[in-house]
Scaffold this motif. Structure first.
Motif, PDB file in Angstrom:
ATOM      1  N   LEU A  40     -28.213 -19.228 -24.037  1.00  0.00           N
ATOM      2  CA  LEU A  40     -27.909 -18.078 -23.157  1.00  0.00           C
ATOM      3  C   LEU A  40     -26.441 -18.450 -22.603  1.00  0.00           C
ATOM      4  CD1 LEU A  40     -28.291 -15.805 -21.323  1.00  0.00           C
ATOM      5  CD2 LEU A  40     -29.472 -17.380 -19.691  1.00  0.00           C
ATOM      6  N   ALA A  41     -26.185 -19.671 -22.389  1.00  0.00           N
ATOM      7  CA  ALA A  41     -24.741 -20.118 -21.840  1.00  0.00           C
ATOM      8  C   ALA A  41     -23.893 -19.610 -23.073  1.00  0.00           C
ATOM      9  CB  ALA A  41     -24.740 -21.432 -21.524  1.00  0.00           C
ATOM     10  N   ARG A  42     -24.135 -19.996 -24.123  1.00  0.00           N
ATOM     11  CA  ARG A  42     -23.023 -19.816 -25.419  1.00  0.00           C
ATOM     12  C   ARG A  42     -23.151 -18.239 -25.474  1.00  0.00           C
ATOM     13  NH1 ARG A  42     -26.006 -23.790 -28.109  1.00  0.00           N
ATOM     14  NH2 ARG A  42     -27.225 -22.219 -28.942  1.00  0.00           N
ATOM     15  N   ALA A  43     -24.165 -17.502 -25.312  1.00  0.00           N
ATOM     16  CA  ALA A  43     -23.846 -15.851 -25.549  1.00  0.00           C
ATOM     17  C   ALA A  43     -22.998 -15.286 -24.370  1.00  0.00           C
ATOM     18  CB  ALA A  43     -25.314 -15.232 -25.742  1.00  0.00           C
ATOM     19  N   GLN A  73     -17.620 -13.506 -22.764  1.00  0.00           N
ATOM     20  CA  GLN A  73     -16.649 -13.862 -21.525  1.00  0.00           C
ATOM     21  C   GLN A  73     -17.137 -13.522 -20.128  1.00  0.00           C
ATOM     22  OE1 GLN A  73     -13.078 -11.916 -22.551  1.00  0.00           O
ATOM     23  NE2 GLN A  73     -12.335 -13.594 -24.002  1.00  0.00           N
ATOM     24  N   ASP A  74     -18.515 -13.537 -19.924  1.00  0.00           N
ATOM     25  CA  ASP A  74     -19.460 -13.416 -18.691  1.00  0.00           C
ATOM     26  C   ASP A  74     -19.803 -14.796 -18.007  1.00  0.00           C
ATOM     27  OD1 ASP A  74     -19.631 -10.505 -18.955  1.00  0.00           O
ATOM     28  OD2 ASP A  74     -21.543 -10.784 -20.060  1.00  0.00           O
ATOM     29  N   LEU A  75     -19.345 -15.615 -18.732  1.00  0.00           N
ATOM     30  CA  LEU A  75     -19.365 -17.148 -17.989  1.00  0.00           C
ATOM     31  C   LEU A  75     -18.104 -18.023 -18.452  1.00  0.00           C
ATOM     32  CD1 LEU A  75     -21.271 -19.376 -16.714  1.00  0.00           C
ATOM     33  CD2 LEU A  75     -21.857 -19.800 -18.853  1.00  0.00           C
ATOM     34  N   ASP A  88     -15.220 -22.913 -16.691  1.00  0.00           N
ATOM     35  CA  ASP A  88     -15.289 -23.740 -15.180  1.00  0.00           C
ATOM     36  C   ASP A  88     -16.505 -23.319 -14.278  1.00  0.00           C
ATOM     37  OD1 ASP A  88     -14.264 -20.893 -14.765  1.00  0.00           O
ATOM     38  OD2 ASP A  88     -13.571 -21.112 -12.880  1.00  0.00           O
ATOM     39  N   TRP A  89     -17.381 -22.406 -14.859  1.00  0.00           N
ATOM     40  CA  TRP A  89     -18.573 -22.211 -14.436  1.00  0.00           C
ATOM     41  C   TRP A  89     -19.874 -22.828 -15.108  1.00  0.00           C
ATOM     42  CZ3 TRP A  89     -20.208 -20.607  -9.859  1.00  0.00           C
ATOM     43  CH2 TRP A  89     -19.176 -20.051  -8.982  1.00  0.00           C
ATOM     44  N   VAL A  90     -19.488 -23.148 -16.329  1.00  0.00           N
ATOM     45  CA  VAL A  90     -20.435 -23.852 -17.195  1.00  0.00           C
ATOM     46  C   VAL A  90     -21.447 -24.866 -16.783  1.00  0.00           C
ATOM     47  CG1 VAL A  90     -20.980 -24.979 -19.584  1.00  0.00           C
ATOM     48  CG2 VAL A  90     -19.476 -22.937 -19.264  1.00  0.00           C
TER      49      VAL A  90
END
Length: 72
Positions: free
Chosen positions: A13-16, A21-23, A26-28
């Motif tokens: 999910l984080a990769r997607a 560019q929704d994440l 700096d927010w990861v």
């Protein structure tokens, strides 16, 4: 679901989100650190592919199942 499988779901999910560019980078770390169970209601009805149906899971009556379900 084992922790490694749960981690894999959230990593995907984080990769997607990152790819769209929704994440941003700096927010990861924050995304990874926040427990998803904190955002689930007290009773949820997730789909159980093994049963082919939705199942009732209560945060208070079955706290151990909530850990499994949050990654579904």
């Amino acid at each position: 679901m084992r922790a490694s499988a749960t981690d894999a779901v959230w990593s995907a999910l984080a990769r997607a989100l990152f790819a769209r560019q929704d994440l941003t980078s700096d927010w990861v770390p924050s995304f990874a650190a926040v427990p998803r169970s904190a955002f689930l209601p007290d009773i949820i009805w997730p789909y159980d592919p093994g049963r082919g149906d939705h199942v009732r899971v209560s945060r208070f009556k079955e706290p151990g199942r909530l850990v499994h379900v949050r990654a579904l």
